[in-house]
Design a protein around this motif. Structure first.
Motif, PDB file in Angstrom:
ATOM      1  N   ILE A  56     -28.211  22.725  20.887  1.00 22.38           N
ATOM      2  CA  ILE A  56     -27.603  23.753  20.042  1.00 22.38           C
ATOM      3  C   ILE A  56     -27.943  23.487  18.581  1.00 22.38           C
ATOM      4  CG2 ILE A  56     -25.420  24.776  19.279  1.00 22.38           C
ATOM      5  CD1 ILE A  56     -24.216  23.757  21.951  1.00 22.38           C
ATOM      6  N   GLN A  57     -28.301  24.546  17.857  1.00 28.57           N
ATOM      7  CA  GLN A  57     -28.475  24.456  16.410  1.00 28.57           C
ATOM      8  C   GLN A  57     -27.489  25.408  15.744  1.00 28.57           C
ATOM      9  OE1 GLN A  57     -32.277  23.964  14.595  1.00 28.57           O
ATOM     10  NE2 GLN A  57     -31.868  25.402  12.926  1.00 28.57           N
ATOM     11  N   VAL A  58     -26.861  24.907  14.694  1.00 28.62           N
ATOM     12  CA  VAL A  58     -25.948  25.721  13.892  1.00 28.62           C
ATOM     13  C   VAL A  58     -26.445  25.723  12.460  1.00 28.62           C
ATOM     14  CG1 VAL A  58     -23.561  26.175  13.248  1.00 28.62           C
ATOM     15  CG2 VAL A  58     -24.050  24.890  15.344  1.00 28.62           C
ATOM     16  N   ASP A  59     -26.758  26.893  11.943  1.00 26.40           N
ATOM     17  CA  ASP A  59     -27.103  27.057  10.539  1.00 26.40           C
ATOM     18  C   ASP A  59     -25.970  27.796   9.850  1.00 26.40           C
ATOM     19  OD1 ASP A  59     -30.034  26.197  10.191  1.00 26.40           O
ATOM     20  OD2 ASP A  59     -30.124  27.477  11.967  1.00 26.40           O
ATOM     21  N   GLY A  60     -25.765  27.495   8.576  1.00 25.32           N
ATOM     22  CA  GLY A  60     -24.717  28.202   7.853  1.00 25.32           C
ATOM     23  C   GLY A  60     -24.557  27.690   6.445  1.00 25.32           C
ATOM     24  N   ARG A 112     -16.000  17.579  13.856  1.00 20.83           N
ATOM     25  CA  ARG A 112     -15.188  18.577  14.559  1.00 20.83           C
ATOM     26  C   ARG A 112     -16.054  19.435  15.478  1.00 20.83           C
ATOM     27  NH1 ARG A 112     -10.502  20.237  11.945  1.00 20.83           N
ATOM     28  NH2 ARG A 112     -10.311  21.746  13.652  1.00 20.83           N
ATOM     29  N   VAL A 113     -17.233  19.820  15.008  1.00 15.65           N
ATOM     30  CA  VAL A 113     -18.118  20.647  15.820  1.00 15.65           C
ATOM     31  C   VAL A 113     -18.560  19.905  17.076  1.00 15.65           C
ATOM     32  CG1 VAL A 113     -20.397  21.741  15.887  1.00 15.65           C
ATOM     33  CG2 VAL A 113     -18.907  22.079  13.908  1.00 15.65           C
ATOM     34  N   VAL A 114     -18.922  18.643  16.918  1.00 11.17           N
ATOM     35  CA  VAL A 114     -19.319  17.845  18.083  1.00 11.17           C
ATOM     36  C   VAL A 114     -18.171  17.768  19.089  1.00 11.17           C
ATOM     37  CG1 VAL A 114     -19.945  15.529  18.850  1.00 11.17           C
ATOM     38  CG2 VAL A 114     -21.065  16.519  16.850  1.00 11.17           C
ATOM     39  N   ILE A 139     -17.992  26.898  19.191  1.00 14.40           N
ATOM     40  CA  ILE A 139     -18.292  26.337  17.875  1.00 14.40           C
ATOM     41  C   ILE A 139     -17.749  27.214  16.756  1.00 14.40           C
ATOM     42  CG2 ILE A 139     -20.150  25.770  16.253  1.00 14.40           C
ATOM     43  CD1 ILE A 139     -21.808  24.863  18.621  1.00 14.40           C
ATOM     44  N   ALA A 140     -16.956  26.592  15.908  1.00 14.89           N
ATOM     45  CA  ALA A 140     -16.475  27.215  14.676  1.00 14.89           C
ATOM     46  C   ALA A 140     -16.489  26.128  13.615  1.00 14.89           C
ATOM     47  CB  ALA A 140     -15.073  27.786  14.857  1.00 14.89           C
ATOM     48  N   VAL A 141     -17.482  26.138  12.743  1.00 18.20           N
ATOM     49  CA  VAL A 141     -17.633  25.079  11.744  1.00 18.20           C
ATOM     50  C   VAL A 141     -16.480  25.165  10.749  1.00 18.20           C
ATOM     51  CG1 VAL A 141     -19.125  24.078   9.989  1.00 18.20           C
ATOM     52  CG2 VAL A 141     -20.139  25.207  11.989  1.00 18.20           C
ATOM     53  N   PRO A 142     -15.644  24.128  10.673  1.00 19.85           N
ATOM     54  CA  PRO A 142     -14.501  24.177   9.762  1.00 19.85           C
ATOM     55  C   PRO A 142     -14.922  24.397   8.312  1.00 19.85           C
ATOM     56  CG  PRO A 142     -14.284  22.340  11.286  1.00 19.85           C
ATOM     57  CD  PRO A 142     -15.671  22.882  11.460  1.00 19.85           C
TER      58      PRO A 142
END
Length: 464
Positions: A97-101, A201-203, A48-51
């Motif tokens: 999965i959780q992504v915070d940012g 994109r992350v999915v 995972i790399a959030v664009p």
């Protein structure tokens, strides 16, 4: 020439050696289960790399719903306080999965996660993904976790990935981000678009496949954003659920055309029951029968909402003051009780025009609003928007459900269980109708009033 016995033995040994070597190479090239799409709990989280994100934190959680994230510290209950009725039942036990940012931004109103940085987001991807994605923007001036309980838990349990944004600015001083009038609201648009593109994109990073369907689901300002996105970026979505969205129109109605009337007249009505004051409030668009809700809204919503949105769209009205004078009496200089939108300069209307809705939606949308909404009355909001959609030629893509006794905040139901009805179960039912319409071609129920049921669990069920 025929092989000798010795040659055969050498050939067999060489073949075995090559097979072992090739097998080892194939084993090395084959990804482990954790690196395969659908390969297990939190598979491929390392990819995972959030664009466009300036910061991201990835966590593998046993439960992405609020039943788990409250305990693990991966939500903020203050963000969603008061948005649901007591007794609401929610699903739980959704691992993933959780992504915070956050994305780059210069404003710092959002203190979630200790970051003091706006444009914060949360992305949640369940292990058992159904191929869909739900995007939402925070209601009011709340943070990115505001939709966790009312929307996130429910769609995650259905298998959808879910993402929400703080819209780029939060809190009662959301207007103070250095932008021109209307600019803070306009940022909401770009932040939802930005998060939608990034989450797709992350999915794909996690599942090696883009979402098959992408939906919007929002309440209040989040409903406004569902409308705006389907009008302006329908290419990104397959449909949307608009739950009591806010309406901005340069020629009116908008918040600034009717809230001052309520603020100006309520004191006289509260003090003496003044009939003229009462009639003025009703004439501004508030529903007859909503009077029992006026004290709460005057204390909590009307004054604050008028001042902060007026400051965002018309900062020159009160000169150097920031969002005017709280609860000032009519006649006080620079008092929002005396604000007259129609008399304000053309620049104010231009600011509202920069964020206004047109009704020209490009994908299917369902709207749900309560008949006793006392912040965004149907007469000045959803009724008007429904006509705009029809006038724009998009009526075939829209359904509008007026839910009897629903109000803007389900948290009020506990105080008035005999007079109010929670809207959350109706919004969830409408979302199911939306997905059936988009994916299976099942027409949703016809527009119209949905009467209050005589019996049944109003907190958790709704038939549209």
């Amino acid at each position: 020439m025929p092989l000798t016995t010795t040659s055969r033995r050498r050939t067999a040994a060489l073949t075995a050696t090559l097979a072992l070597a090739l097998g080892g190479a194939l084993a090395a090239a084959t990804p482990a289960a954790a690196d395969k799409p659908h390969g297990g709990h939190c598979a491929r989280q390392a990819k995972i790399a959030v664009p466009g994100a300036e910061l991201q934190e990835v966590a593998c959680l046993a439960d992405l719903t609020t039943a788990g994230t409250v305990a693990s510290g991966h939500t903020n209950p203050n963000d969603w306080a008061g948005l649901h009725a007591a007794g609401t039942t929610n699903p739980s036990g959704v691992p993933g999965i959780q992504v915070d940012g956050y994305f780059p931004d210069t404003s710092t109103t959002n203190a979630n996660n200790g970051w003091k940085h706006d444009s914060q987001f949360v992305i949640r991807i369940p292990d058992d993904w159904n191929g869909g994605l739900v995007i939402s923007g925070a209601p009011g001036v709340r943070g990115q976790y505001a939709n966790d309980f009312i929307i996130g838990d429910w769609v995650l349990a259905k298998g959808y990935a879910f993402a929400s944004t703080d819209k780029g600015n939060t809190g009662v001083a959301f207007y103070d981000d250095g932008s021109a009038p209307g600019g803070s609201i306009a940022e909401w648009h770009s932040r939802v678009t930005q998060l939608t593109i990034a989450t797709k994109r992350v999915v794909k990073q996690v599942y090696a496949a883009a979402p098959q369907r992408t939906y919007l689901f929002g309440i209040s300002n989040g409903g406004y954003l569902a409308r705006w996105q389907l009008e302006n970026r329908p290419d990104l979505y397959d449909g949307g659920l608009d739950w009591e969205g806010t309406l901005f129109r340069a020629d009116g109605p908008n918040l600034l055309t009717y809230l001052p009337t309520a603020i100006r007249n309520y004191p006289a009505y509260a003090a003496t029951g003044d009939q003229a004051a009462h009639d003025a409030i009703i004439g501004a668009g508030f529903a007859a029968g909503s009077e029992f809700l006026w004290p709460f809204h005057e204390t909590v919503y009307w004054d604050l909402t008028q001042r902060i949105y007026r400051e965002e769209l018309d900062p020159t009205f009160d000169g150097a003051l920031k969002a005017g004078i709280p609860f000032c009496a009519s006649g006080t200089p620079s008092c929002d009780a005396d604000y007259d939108y129609a008399a304000r300069p053309a620049a104010v209307k231009q600011a509202v025009a920069s964020v206004q809705l047109t009704g020209a939606i490009g994908k299917p949308m369902l709207t749900v609003q309560g008949t006793l909404d006392t912040l965004l009355p149907p007469a000045t909001d959803a009724d008007v928007y429904d006509r705009l959609v029809d006038d724009a030629g998009s009526g075939a893509l829209h359904r509008y459900y007026r839910v009897e006794d629903g109000t803007h905040t389900d948290g009020l139901y506990a105080a008035y269980p005999d007079r109010l009805r929670p809207l959350l179960p109706c919004a969830r039912a409408a979302f199911d109708d939306l997905t059936a319409w988009v994916e299976d071609g099942v027409p949703p129920p016809a527009d119209g009033l949905r009467p209050r049921p005589v019996v049944g669990d109003l907190v958790n069920t709704c038939e549209l």
